[in-house]
Design an enzyme around this catalytic site. Sequence first.
Site, PDB file in Angstrom:
ATOM      1  N   ASN A   9       0.875  -1.175   0.000  1.00  0.00           N
ATOM      2  CA  ASN A   9       0.000   0.000   0.000  1.00  0.00           C
ATOM      3  C   ASN A   9       0.911   1.223   0.000  1.00  0.00           C
ATOM      4  OD1 ASN A   9      -1.756   2.072   0.542  1.00  0.00           O
ATOM      5  ND2 ASN A   9      -2.302   1.386   2.614  1.00  0.00           N
ATOM      6  N   TRP A  10       1.022   1.832  -1.172  1.00  0.00           N
ATOM      7  CA  TRP A  10       1.961   2.954  -1.305  1.00  0.00           C
ATOM      8  C   TRP A  10       1.422   4.247  -0.710  1.00  0.00           C
ATOM      9  CZ3 TRP A  10       4.260   2.474  -7.014  1.00  0.00           C
ATOM     10  CH2 TRP A  10       5.022   1.292  -7.068  1.00  0.00           C
ATOM     11  N   LYS A  11       0.162   4.229  -0.329  1.00  0.00           N
ATOM     12  CA  LYS A  11      -0.474   5.424   0.262  1.00  0.00           C
ATOM     13  C   LYS A  11      -0.241   6.640  -0.649  1.00  0.00           C
ATOM     14  CE  LYS A  11      -0.189   3.291   4.739  1.00  0.00           C
ATOM     15  NZ  LYS A  11      -0.119   3.411   6.204  1.00  0.00           N
ATOM     16  N   HIS A  95      -9.472   1.112   4.957  1.00  0.00           N
ATOM     17  CA  HIS A  95      -8.192   1.312   5.636  1.00  0.00           C
ATOM     18  C   HIS A  95      -8.422   2.286   6.796  1.00  0.00           C
ATOM     19  CE1 HIS A  95      -4.133   2.623   6.495  1.00  0.00           C
ATOM     20  NE2 HIS A  95      -3.734   1.504   5.920  1.00  0.00           N
ATOM     21  N   GLU A  97      -6.858   4.732   7.807  1.00  0.00           N
ATOM     22  CA  GLU A  97      -6.669   6.153   7.490  1.00  0.00           C
ATOM     23  C   GLU A  97      -7.905   6.722   6.796  1.00  0.00           C
ATOM     24  OE1 GLU A  97      -2.886   5.586   5.556  1.00  0.00           O
ATOM     25  OE2 GLU A  97      -2.011   5.108   7.499  1.00  0.00           O
ATOM     26  N   GLU A 167      -5.415  -4.902  10.698  1.00  0.00           N
ATOM     27  CA  GLU A 167      -4.380  -3.884  10.876  1.00  0.00           C
ATOM     28  C   GLU A 167      -4.640  -3.107  12.166  1.00  0.00           C
ATOM     29  OE1 GLU A 167      -2.422  -2.719   6.935  1.00  0.00           O
ATOM     30  OE2 GLU A 167      -4.203  -1.504   7.121  1.00  0.00           O
ATOM     31  N   GLY A 173       2.517   2.311  10.749  1.00  0.00           N
ATOM     32  CA  GLY A 173       3.478   3.397  10.570  1.00  0.00           C
ATOM     33  C   GLY A 173       4.187   3.812  11.858  1.00  0.00           C
ATOM     34  N   SER A 208       3.468  -2.118  10.353  1.00  0.00           N
ATOM     35  CA  SER A 208       4.919  -2.166  10.522  1.00  0.00           C
ATOM     36  C   SER A 208       5.533  -3.521  10.164  1.00  0.00           C
ATOM     37  CB  SER A 208       5.313  -1.738  11.949  1.00  0.00           C
ATOM     38  OG  SER A 208       4.878  -0.414  12.202  1.00  0.00           O
ATOM     39  N   GLY A 230       4.844   1.359   4.763  1.00  0.00           N
ATOM     40  CA  GLY A 230       6.190   1.938   4.633  1.00  0.00           C
ATOM     41  C   GLY A 230       7.208   1.045   3.941  1.00  0.00           C
TER      42      GLY A 230
END
Length: 245
Positions: A9-11, A95, A97, A167, A173, A208, A230
């Site tokens: 997931n490159w966000k 997600h 976020e 998650e 992160g 992470s 990440g």
Amino acid sequence: MRRTLVIGNWKMNGSKEANANLVSAIVAEAGSVTDTDMALCPSFVYLSDIAKAVEGTNVSVGSQDVSVHLEGAYTGEVSASMLLDCSCKYAIVGHSERRQYHGESNLLVAQKALTAYKSGLTAVICLGETLSERESGQVEAIIGEQLQAVQSVMGADAIAKSVIAYEPVWAIGTGLTATPEQAQEVHQFIRSRLSVNAEKVSILYGGSVKSANAAELFAQKDIDGALVGGASLNAKEFIGIAAAG
Ligand code: PGA
């Protein structure tokens, strides 16, 4: 037997140039990974570029979100059919976020998962508790509630054809990974709540994940892979995680 699945997931990271470098480094090593399915989820605007770059390889493409609407006057939204048109296989929904910064409710996440499924995408449905929810002993209540919303809207058959990602919000992160045992406990709980083909559903862990901790996570009975943030921005790390599968 569930195949390991590792999704990057490159966000909201990357640029044309950075993505081209990253994807070519991943593709160069991907052939050596035979036991794990891999997918990359760049920002919407780069989906076509990345889809082109992975064409003919064992790496797929997915989106980080999908609109609940099919088409029309929904400014800024991206539909499932557009994602399919850009060669997406997966669509991440819910997600943390999106839940946290964009107010996505359990119901909306469930409706997005259903839209993705009905359109032919594989929904990657994210579930997770916050640190305060964990500390107050509410992990199963929160995860159970998030899952229940998806089950009521989608139905058990559709969930059986989706992917679930556990998650824990406190591990995303932050460098804090759930221990393999903590993660396994929740994965087992999630699987116990699935009523159709529970043994076949892939349940990924996210938070992470790195090449250094992937193998011990994947060794757990109910952990079938990872949703990686990440570390997926580093080709060596991403391939290292996938190779641990
Ligand atoms: P992280 O993110 O690997 O950077 O913790 C995971 C995710 O948000 O999917």
